[in-house]
Design an enzyme around this catalytic site. Sequence first.
Site, PDB file in Angstrom:
ATOM      1  N   HIS A   1       7.011   2.130 -41.619  1.00  0.00           N
ATOM      2  CA  HIS A   1       7.386   0.827 -42.196  1.00  0.00           C
ATOM      3  C   HIS A   1       8.744   0.306 -41.745  1.00  0.00           C
ATOM      4  O   HIS A   1       9.086  -0.841 -42.013  1.00  0.00           O
ATOM      5  CB  HIS A   1       7.346   0.885 -43.730  1.00  0.00           C
ATOM      6  CG  HIS A   1       8.540   1.586 -44.327  1.00  0.00           C
ATOM      7  ND1 HIS A   1       8.620   2.951 -44.425  1.00  0.00           N
ATOM      8  CD2 HIS A   1       9.704   1.107 -44.824  1.00  0.00           C
ATOM      9  CE1 HIS A   1       9.765   3.284 -44.967  1.00  0.00           C
ATOM     10  NE2 HIS A   1      10.458   2.182 -45.220  1.00  0.00           N
TER      11      HIS A   1
HETATM   12  C1  UD1 Z   1      12.627  -1.657 -48.269  1.00  0.00           C
HETATM   13  C2  UD1 Z   1      13.991  -1.042 -48.013  1.00  0.00           C
HETATM   14  C3  UD1 Z   1      13.819   0.306 -47.324  1.00  0.00           C
HETATM   15  C4  UD1 Z   1      12.860   1.206 -48.082  1.00  0.00           C
HETATM   16  C5  UD1 Z   1      11.555   0.455 -48.282  1.00  0.00           C
HETATM   17  C6  UD1 Z   1      10.559   1.268 -49.067  1.00  0.00           C
HETATM   18  C7  UD1 Z   1      15.774  -2.693 -47.596  1.00  0.00           C
HETATM   19  C8  UD1 Z   1      16.670  -3.281 -46.569  1.00  0.00           C
HETATM   20  N1  UD1 Z   1      14.816  -1.870 -47.143  1.00  0.00           N
HETATM   21  O1  UD1 Z   1      12.044  -1.936 -47.004  1.00  0.00           O
HETATM   22  O2  UD1 Z   1      15.084   0.951 -47.274  1.00  0.00           O
HETATM   23  O3  UD1 Z   1      12.631   2.379 -47.330  1.00  0.00           O
HETATM   24  O4  UD1 Z   1      11.835  -0.765 -48.993  1.00  0.00           O
HETATM   25  O5  UD1 Z   1       9.279   0.687 -49.002  1.00  0.00           O
HETATM   26  O6  UD1 Z   1      15.942  -2.942 -48.765  1.00  0.00           O
HETATM   27  N2  UD1 Z   1       6.071  -6.899 -48.826  1.00  0.00           N
HETATM   28  C9  UD1 Z   1       4.903  -7.203 -49.478  1.00  0.00           C
HETATM   29  N3  UD1 Z   1       4.778  -6.800 -50.768  1.00  0.00           N
HETATM   30  C10 UD1 Z   1       5.735  -6.112 -51.439  1.00  0.00           C
HETATM   31  C11 UD1 Z   1       6.940  -5.842 -50.756  1.00  0.00           C
HETATM   32  C12 UD1 Z   1       7.098  -6.230 -49.459  1.00  0.00           C
HETATM   33  O7  UD1 Z   1       4.000  -7.799 -48.919  1.00  0.00           O
HETATM   34  O8  UD1 Z   1       5.546  -5.768 -52.609  1.00  0.00           O
HETATM   35  C13 UD1 Z   1       6.218  -7.288 -47.400  1.00  0.00           C
HETATM   36  C14 UD1 Z   1       6.828  -8.626 -47.189  1.00  0.00           C
HETATM   37  O9  UD1 Z   1       6.233  -9.193 -46.062  1.00  0.00           O
HETATM   38  C15 UD1 Z   1       8.268  -8.277 -46.864  1.00  0.00           C
HETATM   39  C16 UD1 Z   1       8.120  -6.972 -46.118  1.00  0.00           C
HETATM   40  O10 UD1 Z   1       7.022  -6.326 -46.749  1.00  0.00           O
HETATM   41  O11 UD1 Z   1       8.900  -9.263 -46.137  1.00  0.00           O
HETATM   42  C17 UD1 Z   1       9.324  -6.102 -46.165  1.00  0.00           C
HETATM   43  O12 UD1 Z   1       9.713  -5.874 -47.522  1.00  0.00           O
HETATM   44  P1  UD1 Z   1      11.273  -5.639 -47.868  1.00  0.00           P
HETATM   45  O13 UD1 Z   1      11.418  -5.403 -49.312  1.00  0.00           O
HETATM   46  O14 UD1 Z   1      12.089  -6.700 -47.242  1.00  0.00           O
HETATM   47  O15 UD1 Z   1      11.643  -4.328 -47.078  1.00  0.00           O
HETATM   48  P2  UD1 Z   1      10.850  -2.951 -46.871  1.00  0.00           P
HETATM   49  O16 UD1 Z   1      10.406  -2.936 -45.454  1.00  0.00           O
HETATM   50  O17 UD1 Z   1       9.821  -2.696 -47.913  1.00  0.00           O
END
Ligand code: UD1
Length: 354
Positions: free
Chosen positions: A204
């Site tokens: 991820h």
């Molecule tokens: C975040 C953390 C990372 C952690 C990870 C665990 C930061 C910078 N990164 O990364 O350290 O290891 O969480 O999973 O805070 N999305 C969904 N549904 C959700 C959440 C996210 O569809 O419930 C998608 C969205 O497109 C979003 C992308 O995932 O833009 C990334 O989510 P984000 O919370 O920005 O960062 P993670 O990659 O999950």
Amino acid sequence: MKILSIVGARPQFVKLAPIAQALTLAGHEHVIVHTGQHYDVKMSDVFFEDLDIPAPDVHLGVGSGSHGVQTGAMLSALDGVLDEHRPHWVLVYGDTNSTIAGALSAVKMHLPLAHLEAGLRSFNRRMPEEHNRVLTDHAADLCLAPTQTAVDHLTREGLGGRAVLVGDVMTDVCLRIAAQVRDSVPLLPEGVDPSRDYLVSTIHRAENTDDPEQLKAIIDALAALPIPVVLLAHPRLVARSASSGIDLTAGALRTTEPLGYPQMVAAVLHSRGVVTDSGGLQKEAFLLGAPCTTLRTETEWTETVDLGWNVLRPQVDDLAEVVMRPRPVPATATPYGKGRAAEATVAALEQHLR
Ligand code: UD1
């Protein structure tokens, strides 16, 4: 004592579980603020249900966005919440955007700040988490460190006076759940026999998902492995693969949605090994006795590598050989503690109360 926990992303819910329990047992008041960084049911709600975490008292509903937009939205929403509750401690967890937002908000309001999982370092300044954790440690009044290595990092940065070694709270949860699910048959996707060799994989991180060439190389290498690969697909992986035309069902891949925590522990316990770029899963694999291959250039959990249970592979050319390596010698060392870190955390918060 009144503690206000700020969480928002999946690994933080896992860390919150033993803390919420230990705070309740010790008779402290605990306010839980969920920023809404993760919002899908499988990324958030299932953790609260499976790990018996009380429902959040406040939900900021911030959702996804670029780092600045997401962190800024949390910051502007947090001021009012912190002002209303004025806790003895604001407790932030790990290294996500929810962590740095909580830290900044607390210190700007002159509220005592404690950072759980302090002192971890990748020394990779390209990682958003590295900025989040370094800045949070330097803002915090109390740095609650999971390992001696983390204490040493804090000491080198002049933060030794604020550091307390409490152990790793994820170990508390992992060992507790492992004892519950050890004898159960893991729920795996169709076509994967739980009694035969299979691998568990998660990818991820932005470094791996956001460069289409790197992502394709990883997915191709996983698909070419000689045993089934249960790929627990984070929404970011699904989105980036779809936009680059990368097939998550090819060859050995058995792709499924993210699992709840007990199901994930059961899947890893019975697996031949783990292939991941997650921080927490490297350590969980170690605790559950599954050899781990980490698709990164470095790790914050260096003990897993030093003890022979984790191999770093930023390039995937020889992945089959690496993941099928013989099992290492069982480790007797317990660098992450013995499952009592939450109690030690509560004791440290009590002792350092201003
Ligand atoms: C975040 C953390 C990372 C952690 C990870 C665990 C930061 C910078 N990164 O990364 O350290 O290891 O969480 O999973 O805070 N999305 C969904 N549904 C959700 C959440 C996210 O569809 O419930 C998608 C969205 O497109 C979003 C992308 O995932 O833009 C990334 O989510 P984000 O919370 O920005 O960062 P993670 O990659 O999950």
